[in-house]
Design a protein around this motif. Structure first.
Motif, PDB file in Angstrom:
ATOM      1  N   ASN A  17       0.828  -1.203   0.000  1.00  0.00           N
ATOM      2  CA  ASN A  17       0.000   0.000   0.000  1.00  0.00           C
ATOM      3  C   ASN A  17       0.867   1.260   0.000  1.00  0.00           C
ATOM      4  OD1 ASN A  17      -1.858  -2.001   0.353  1.00  0.00           O
ATOM      5  ND2 ASN A  17      -2.861  -1.075   2.102  1.00  0.00           N
ATOM      6  N   GLU A  21       0.624   4.364  -2.528  1.00  0.00           N
ATOM      7  CA  GLU A  21       0.249   5.692  -2.042  1.00  0.00           C
ATOM      8  C   GLU A  21       1.317   6.731  -2.375  1.00  0.00           C
ATOM      9  OE1 GLU A  21      -0.667   5.043   2.069  1.00  0.00           O
ATOM     10  OE2 GLU A  21      -2.447   3.863   1.579  1.00  0.00           O
ATOM     11  N   PRO A  38      -7.741  -0.390  -2.667  1.00  0.00           N
ATOM     12  CA  PRO A  38      -7.025  -1.388  -1.854  1.00  0.00           C
ATOM     13  C   PRO A  38      -7.463  -2.793  -2.239  1.00  0.00           C
ATOM     14  CG  PRO A  38      -8.096   0.274  -0.476  1.00  0.00           C
ATOM     15  CD  PRO A  38      -8.578   0.476  -1.874  1.00  0.00           C
ATOM     16  N   ASN A  46      -1.780  -4.898   4.523  1.00  0.00           N
ATOM     17  CA  ASN A  46      -0.875  -4.397   3.490  1.00  0.00           C
ATOM     18  C   ASN A  46      -0.855  -5.387   2.336  1.00  0.00           C
ATOM     19  OD1 ASN A  46       0.897  -2.636   2.330  1.00  0.00           O
ATOM     20  ND2 ASN A  46       2.685  -3.448   3.386  1.00  0.00           N
ATOM     21  N   ILE A  49      -2.351  -2.501  -3.653  1.00  0.00           N
ATOM     22  CA  ILE A  49      -3.262  -1.435  -4.052  1.00  0.00           C
ATOM     23  C   ILE A  49      -3.190  -1.246  -5.566  1.00  0.00           C
ATOM     24  CG2 ILE A  49      -1.668   0.518  -3.877  1.00  0.00           C
ATOM     25  CD1 ILE A  49      -3.874   1.875  -2.130  1.00  0.00           C
TER      26      ILE A  49
END
Length: 109
Positions: A17, A21, A38, A46, A49
């Motif tokens: 993730n 991000e 996600p 985790n 994503i």
């Protein structure tokens, strides 16, 4: 009114993730609207994503992501000696050991 689902394209999938991000923020800083999906419905997992962008931003987003080095060795090659010296200085200035332990500097012995 248009169907927004038809206007979005899958840009990239990341195993973590945090990596997704970070790349999404890079794209946002360049004026590109990004949607994050996600891969787990459980908060804090985790599991990866997916980044989605609108079709009007797809080419520019792909171009930006293509400029990010993904090979660790290539990234090290791009760093200068000054970058390494800065890292070494930062690490050598870090406090060593446990700062809570008093090394007999006063106290009731």
């Amino acid at each position: 009114m248009t169907d927004q689902v038809d206007n979005w394209h899958k840009l990239a999938r990341y195993d973590t993730n945090m990596q997704g991000e970070l790349h999404a923020n890079l794209l946002r800083n360049n004026g590109i609207t990004v949607s994050l999906q996600p891969l787990s419905a459980i908060p804090g997992m985790n599991s990866g994503i997916v980044l989605w962008v609108e079709d009007t931003d797809l080419v520019e987003a792909q171009r930006i992501l293509a400029t990010i080095p993904t090979d660790g060795a290539a990234l090290l090659d791009e760093m200068s000696d000054a970058d390494f010296d800065a890292l070494s200085a930062t690490q050598s200035n870090a406090p060593q050991g446990n700062s809570i332990i008093d090394d007999n500097n006063g106290g009731n012995d």
